[in-house]
Scaffold this active site. Structure first.
Site, PDB file in Angstrom:
ATOM      1  N   HIS A   1       0.668  -1.309  -0.081  1.00  0.00           N
ATOM      2  CA  HIS A   1       0.037   0.018   0.128  1.00  0.00           C
ATOM      3  C   HIS A   1       1.002   1.227   0.118  1.00  0.00           C
ATOM      4  CE1 HIS A   1      -2.397   3.248   1.387  1.00  0.00           C
ATOM      5  NE2 HIS A   1      -3.418   2.703   1.173  1.00  0.00           N
TER       6      HIS A   1
ATOM      7  N   GLU B   1       8.293   5.021  -2.574  1.00  0.00           N
ATOM      8  CA  GLU B   1       8.660   4.484  -4.098  1.00  0.00           C
ATOM      9  C   GLU B   1       9.368   3.062  -3.861  1.00  0.00           C
ATOM     10  OE1 GLU B   1      11.462   7.497  -5.456  1.00  0.00           O
ATOM     11  OE2 GLU B   1       9.763   8.595  -6.070  1.00  0.00           O
TER      12      GLU B   1
END
Length: 263
Positions: free
Chosen positions: A28, A64
């Protein structure tokens, strides 16, 4: 002799198996740095269990690499996307399949991790680590566990979480009720109060989160007794991730849509 060796080498090269499709863990994402660290540890455990399997990571948001960037790096290669999510909901039904469909990679989208017995074993381990002890017959009448989950407006997510609560109740021998950090009711505090009103004052909170973060921290703070850590990089989580990968690989054709979660 030289020609014989060259032919033998060509034969070996010709029978070399192609690399399996990459396993892309879909997290997530979280502003809590512990979450990314946990997922990276899980990746290493998966690699240890299955050497030679390419394992990549992509996030839905906040961290990222983002999932579209991970898929772009695969080009037109094959990949199985395994959501590090515990139930069906918007991310599983829409966000991940849409990212897969928008990429050039040939992808399959696996089912979310839950519900599954391996999650229940992990939840039990985390509760024991937090101080939970199996109660005797008298203690079972005054004990209960709150299964703290993130929450979703999707009714299928609630169905999946309730099923995990049922499996955990069978494992522990005491009632287990789901509660949510957002988007659904009851809250952990409400579930604790409901237990207390029924005369159950020995209450633990099981953390139904894949990694530490704001929601897991808030839910733990509402626990009147033992508060378990999130599922994290427990070995059973690595095994379950590979199980979902194998399930997706067993389907006859690639799909951009999540498979129904099954044991």
């Amino acid at each position: 002799m030289t020609a014989h060796l060259m032919n033998r080498n060509r034969s070996r090269l010709g029978t070399r198996r192609p690399a399996p499709p990459a396993l892309v863990l879909v997290g997530h994402g979280s502003r809590d740095p512990r979450a990314l660290s946990t997922v990276r540890t899980l990746m290493e455990r998966i690699r240890e269990l299955r050497p030679g399997l390419p394992v990549r990571l992509g996030h839905i948001e906040l961290n990222e690499p983002l999932l579209p960037d991970t898929l772009a790096s695969l080009g037109t290669g094959d990949a199985v996307l395994v959501p590090l999510l515990l139930s069906r909901g918007h991310h599983v039904k829409r966000d991940i399949p849409e990212a897969a469909a928008a990429s050039r990679a040939r992808t399959r989208v696996a089912a979310p991790l839950g519900p599954h017995p391996l999650l229940v074993e992990t939840l039990h381990t985390r509760l024991v680590e937090a101080g939970w002890r199996a109660p005797d017959a008298a203690g079972r009448r005054t004990s209960g566990v709150v299964l703290a989950a993130a929450g979703s407006r999707d009714p299928d997510a609630a169905v999946d979480t309730r099923r995990t609560a049922e499996l955990l109740a069978e494992r522990l021998g005491v009632p287990v009720v789901p509660a949510y950090a957002s988007a659904a009711a009851p809250t952990v505090a409400d579930a604790v109060r409901a237990f207390a009103e029924r005369g159950r004052h020995h209450i633990a909170v099981a953390s139904y989160f894949t990694a530490p973060g704001r929601f897991s921290t808030e839910c733990a703070a509402a626990a009147p007794g033992p508060a378990a850590s999130p599922l994290g990089a427990h070995p059973s989580m690595a095994r379950l991730t590979l199980h979902r990968y194998d399930q997706a690989m067993a389907t006859p054709t690639p799909t951009h849509h999540p498979l129904a979660a099954t044991a």
